[in-house]
Scaffold this motif. Sequence first.
Motif, PDB file in Angstrom:
ATOM      1  N   ASP A   1       0.870  -1.180   0.000  1.00  0.00           N
ATOM      2  CA  ASP A   1       0.000   0.000   0.000  1.00  0.00           C
ATOM      3  C   ASP A   1       0.907   1.231   0.000  1.00  0.00           C
TER       4      ASP A   1
ATOM      5  N   SER B   1      -0.018   4.392  -0.108  1.00  0.00           N
ATOM      6  CA  SER B   1      -0.769   5.620   0.177  1.00  0.00           C
ATOM      7  C   SER B   1       0.007   6.643   0.996  1.00  0.00           C
ATOM      8  N   THR B   2       0.955   6.219   1.828  1.00  0.00           N
ATOM      9  CA  THR B   2       1.746   7.183   2.606  1.00  0.00           C
ATOM     10  C   THR B   2       3.205   7.217   2.159  1.00  0.00           C
TER      11      THR B   2
ATOM     12  N   ARG C   1      -2.221   3.239  -5.754  1.00  0.00           N
ATOM     13  CA  ARG C   1      -2.067   2.951  -4.327  1.00  0.00           C
ATOM     14  C   ARG C   1      -1.600   1.521  -4.059  1.00  0.00           C
ATOM     15  N   TYR C   2      -2.195   0.538  -4.735  1.00  0.00           N
ATOM     16  CA  TYR C   2      -1.911  -0.861  -4.428  1.00  0.00           C
ATOM     17  C   TYR C   2      -1.076  -1.524  -5.515  1.00  0.00           C
TER      18      TYR C   2
ATOM     19  N   ASP D   1      -7.829   2.229  -7.412  1.00  0.00           N
ATOM     20  CA  ASP D   1      -7.564   2.294  -5.972  1.00  0.00           C
ATOM     21  C   ASP D   1      -8.793   1.923  -5.146  1.00  0.00           C
TER      22      ASP D   1
ATOM     23  N   ARG E   1      -3.782  -2.231   5.234  1.00  0.00           N
ATOM     24  CA  ARG E   1      -3.964  -0.930   4.588  1.00  0.00           C
ATOM     25  C   ARG E   1      -3.517   0.160   5.546  1.00  0.00           C
ATOM     26  N   LYS E   2      -2.855   1.169   5.009  1.00  0.00           N
ATOM     27  CA  LYS E   2      -2.287   2.216   5.854  1.00  0.00           C
ATOM     28  C   LYS E   2      -3.353   3.015   6.611  1.00  0.00           C
ATOM     29  N   ASP E   3      -4.594   3.021   6.121  1.00  0.00           N
ATOM     30  CA  ASP E   3      -5.646   3.780   6.807  1.00  0.00           C
ATOM     31  C   ASP E   3      -6.438   2.930   7.805  1.00  0.00           C
TER      32      ASP E   3
END
Length: 199
Positions: A63, A65-66, A76-77, A101, A152-154
Motif C-alpha cells: 500500500d 498511500s503514505t 495505491r496498491y 484504488d 492498509r495504511k488507513d
Amino acid sequence: MSYVETFQSTVETVLGSLLKKAQIIRGDLVLEVSPENYLAACQKLRDDSACKFEILIDLCGVDYSTYREGEYDGPRYYVVLQLLSIAQNQRIRVKVACADDEMPLLPSLVNVWPNTNWFEREVFDMYGVVFEGHPDLRRILTDYGFIGHPQRKDFPISGHVEMIYDEKQQRVVYQPVTIEPREIIPRVIREDGYGGVRH
C-alpha cells in the motif's frame, strides 16, 4: 556487461510489449508490468525457454498511500512477486499496480503457479486486492466476519472490534474497541557525556 544486465536484455526481448519497465535495483532485476499484461507476462516468464521461472517464491501486497510522506502520486496498491528459475539460476521481482484504488483487481495466477493460492488469499485478506479467477478467494488470517483489511495504511492500529468473554452469555463476543487511540512518541534520555558527546 554483468550477467544480470545480459539477462535483463534477454527478459526484455522475451516479454517485448508486455513489459512496462525493467531495471536493476541493488543487483536484482525488477520488472514492472501493467495489469492488462500481468497474466500473459507471467505465463511467458514461466514457459519461455530463455526464462523458465518455474517457481514462485513469494507474492505480497503493498500500500503506497503514505509513500514518501504523501508526495507519491501513483497507484495505491501493488502486488509484488519473487520468481526463481533454477534452469537459468536467476531470481527476479515482478511488480504490478492495481488500476483502480477503490476496487483493486488483478487476474489470479493460480493456473500459472498453483502455490499462489494462499499468497493471493493473504493479499486479499490484508489489502483487499481481488484476484479474478481464484478458485477459493476468502479470508485466511482474519475471522470470516472481519471488517476491513488490516495492512492498509488507513486501517486503525487498534482495529474496529475487540473480542471478549461475556460472563452472562458464557461465550466469546465481539464489541466495539474500548481502547482510546493515542500517539506514542519514544522519549530518549541520555546521561550527560553519553558516547563522548556533551549535551
